[in-house]
Design an enzyme around this catalytic site. Structure first.
Site, PDB file in Angstrom:
ATOM      1  N   HIS A  63      58.681 -46.686  79.522  1.00  0.00           N
ATOM      2  CA  HIS A  63      57.262 -47.757  78.991  1.00  0.00           C
ATOM      3  C   HIS A  63      58.022 -47.748  77.167  1.00  0.00           C
ATOM      4  O   HIS A  63      58.191 -48.485  77.227  1.00  0.00           O
ATOM      5  CB  HIS A  63      55.882 -47.460  79.088  1.00  0.00           C
ATOM      6  CG  HIS A  63      55.314 -47.901  80.890  1.00  0.00           C
ATOM      7  ND1 HIS A  63      55.176 -47.060  81.243  1.00  0.00           N
ATOM      8  CD2 HIS A  63      56.283 -48.698  81.305  1.00  0.00           C
ATOM      9  CE1 HIS A  63      54.105 -47.459  81.878  1.00  0.00           C
ATOM     10  NE2 HIS A  63      55.182 -48.106  82.377  1.00  0.00           N
ATOM     11  N   LYS A 121      47.341 -57.031  91.324  1.00  0.00           N
ATOM     12  CA  LYS A 121      48.410 -57.461  92.774  1.00  0.00           C
ATOM     13  C   LYS A 121      47.694 -56.863  94.038  1.00  0.00           C
ATOM     14  O   LYS A 121      48.486 -57.002  95.408  1.00  0.00           O
ATOM     15  CB  LYS A 121      49.171 -57.145  91.908  1.00  0.00           C
ATOM     16  CG  LYS A 121      49.691 -56.118  91.976  1.00  0.00           C
ATOM     17  CD  LYS A 121      51.589 -55.670  91.183  1.00  0.00           C
ATOM     18  CE  LYS A 121      52.202 -54.116  91.330  1.00  0.00           C
ATOM     19  NZ  LYS A 121      52.611 -54.084  90.995  1.00  0.00           N
ATOM     20  N   ARG A 180      64.295 -51.056  86.159  1.00  0.00           N
ATOM     21  CA  ARG A 180      65.067 -49.540  86.783  1.00  0.00           C
ATOM     22  C   ARG A 180      65.896 -49.278  88.168  1.00  0.00           C
ATOM     23  O   ARG A 180      66.946 -50.581  87.436  1.00  0.00           O
ATOM     24  CB  ARG A 180      64.077 -48.470  86.725  1.00  0.00           C
ATOM     25  CG  ARG A 180      63.095 -48.376  86.007  1.00  0.00           C
ATOM     26  CD  ARG A 180      61.731 -47.242  86.505  1.00  0.00           C
ATOM     27  NE  ARG A 180      60.362 -48.430  87.694  1.00  0.00           N
ATOM     28  CZ  ARG A 180      59.359 -48.349  88.162  1.00  0.00           C
ATOM     29  NH1 ARG A 180      58.936 -46.974  87.263  1.00  0.00           N
ATOM     30  NH2 ARG A 180      58.906 -49.032  88.599  1.00  0.00           N
ATOM     31  N   SER A 196      54.414 -44.444  86.744  1.00  0.00           N
ATOM     32  CA  SER A 196      53.261 -44.540  86.764  1.00  0.00           C
ATOM     33  C   SER A 196      52.321 -43.354  87.711  1.00  0.00           C
ATOM     34  O   SER A 196      51.301 -42.494  88.284  1.00  0.00           O
ATOM     35  CB  SER A 196      51.989 -45.945  86.268  1.00  0.00           C
ATOM     36  OG  SER A 196      52.971 -46.074  84.719  1.00  0.00           O
TER      37      SER A 196
HETATM   38  O1  PNS Z   1      52.523 -52.198  85.044  1.00  0.00           O
HETATM   39  P1  PNS Z   1      52.539 -53.257  86.275  1.00  0.00           P
HETATM   40  O2  PNS Z   1      51.921 -53.301  87.520  1.00  0.00           O
HETATM   41  O3  PNS Z   1      54.161 -53.940  85.985  1.00  0.00           O
HETATM   42  O4  PNS Z   1      52.311 -54.731  85.627  1.00  0.00           O
HETATM   43  C1  PNS Z   1      51.993 -56.389  86.116  1.00  0.00           C
HETATM   44  C2  PNS Z   1      51.506 -57.000  84.731  1.00  0.00           C
HETATM   45  C3  PNS Z   1      49.823 -56.422  84.478  1.00  0.00           C
HETATM   46  C4  PNS Z   1      52.765 -57.686  83.837  1.00  0.00           C
HETATM   47  C5  PNS Z   1      51.345 -57.903  85.652  1.00  0.00           C
HETATM   48  O5  PNS Z   1      50.364 -57.978  86.879  1.00  0.00           O
HETATM   49  C6  PNS Z   1      50.596 -59.207  84.277  1.00  0.00           C
HETATM   50  O6  PNS Z   1      50.866 -59.867  83.908  1.00  0.00           O
HETATM   51  N1  PNS Z   1      49.196 -59.625  85.363  1.00  0.00           N
HETATM   52  C7  PNS Z   1      48.452 -60.444  84.850  1.00  0.00           C
HETATM   53  C8  PNS Z   1      47.876 -61.684  85.830  1.00  0.00           C
HETATM   54  C9  PNS Z   1      48.886 -63.069  85.892  1.00  0.00           C
HETATM   55  O7  PNS Z   1      49.481 -63.177  84.591  1.00  0.00           O
HETATM   56  N2  PNS Z   1      49.774 -63.329  86.436  1.00  0.00           N
HETATM   57  C10 PNS Z   1      50.299 -63.424  86.845  1.00  0.00           C
HETATM   58  C11 PNS Z   1      51.529 -64.139  86.797  1.00  0.00           C
HETATM   59  S1  PNS Z   1      52.323 -62.425  87.477  1.00  0.00           S
END
Ligand code: PNS
Length: 171
Positions: free
Chosen positions: A20, A44, A101, A139
């Site tokens: 990160h 998610k 990645r 992570s």
């Molecule tokens: O660490 P990650 O799992 O790559 O992060 C994912 C993240 C937080 C960037 C994604 O889940 C996100 O954007 N969440 C906020 C809710 C949202 O906007 N959802 C729609 C796009 S997936």
């Protein structure tokens, strides 16, 4: 058309890894202003995080300080809830930067980028290739190794390694 001045680097950062930090450093290399956005939870998959939002924000700030990224200027860390594109608008950011990645990241990231483009066509998604040295770092791998008492010093900033030891000693 104006150049993008400000981007958001979003993630769950549970916890922040050297992978990160590499992506955030690259984002700062490309754009003058970077906001690292720490998502409240990993919705998610409907599961909680090992570290609270406050802990993850604090670890990121400490890690970026430790790794010399804060010193560059133009980088800050903020928590966020709700939609990423709404957060970008609130912060007046014109783009989202994420790291890729392996190919396995690509499908998931493409889906998110497509959805974000649908919700907010004015916000650009930008991908940077992660340093091959960190290709296997995630992570979840860090949490698993740390929970089993393994050394994670090569995968996370030193301040995060300390927090992981404390966390799993208490668990
Ligand atoms: O660490 P990650 O799992 O790559 O992060 C994912 C993240 C937080 C960037 C994604 O889940 C996100 O954007 N969440 C906020 C809710 C949202 O906007 N959802 C729609 C796009 S997936």
């Amino acid at each position: 058309m104006n150049h993008i001045q400000h981007v958001v680097v979003p993630g769950t950062f549970d916890p922040v890894t050297l992978g990160h930090v590499d992506v955030i450093g690259r984002a700062r290399h490309l754009f003058p202003q970077v906001t690292v956005a720490v998502a409240e939870s990993r919705t998610k998959r409907g599961v909680g995080t090992a570290f609270t939002l406050d802990e993850r924000v604090e670890m990121l700030r400490d890690a970026l300080e430790e790794q010399g990224i804060i010193r560059l200027g133009g980088v800050r860390v903020l928590p966020f809830t709700g939609l990423l594109v709404d957060f970008c608008r609130e912060q007046s950011a014109g783009g989202v930067v994420k790291g890729l990645r392996a190919m396995t990241d690509f499908e998931y990231e493409l889906q998110q980028a497509d959805l974000n483009a649908h919700l907010a066509p004015d916000i650009e998604s930008v991908f940077v290739m992660s340093n091959p040295g960190y290709g296997y770092v995630s992570s979840s791998i860090v949490r698993e190794l740390a929970s089993l008492g393994s050394d994670v010093d090569m995968l996370v900033p030193a301040c995060v390694a300390v927090r992981l030891k404390e966390h799993f000693a208490d668990a």
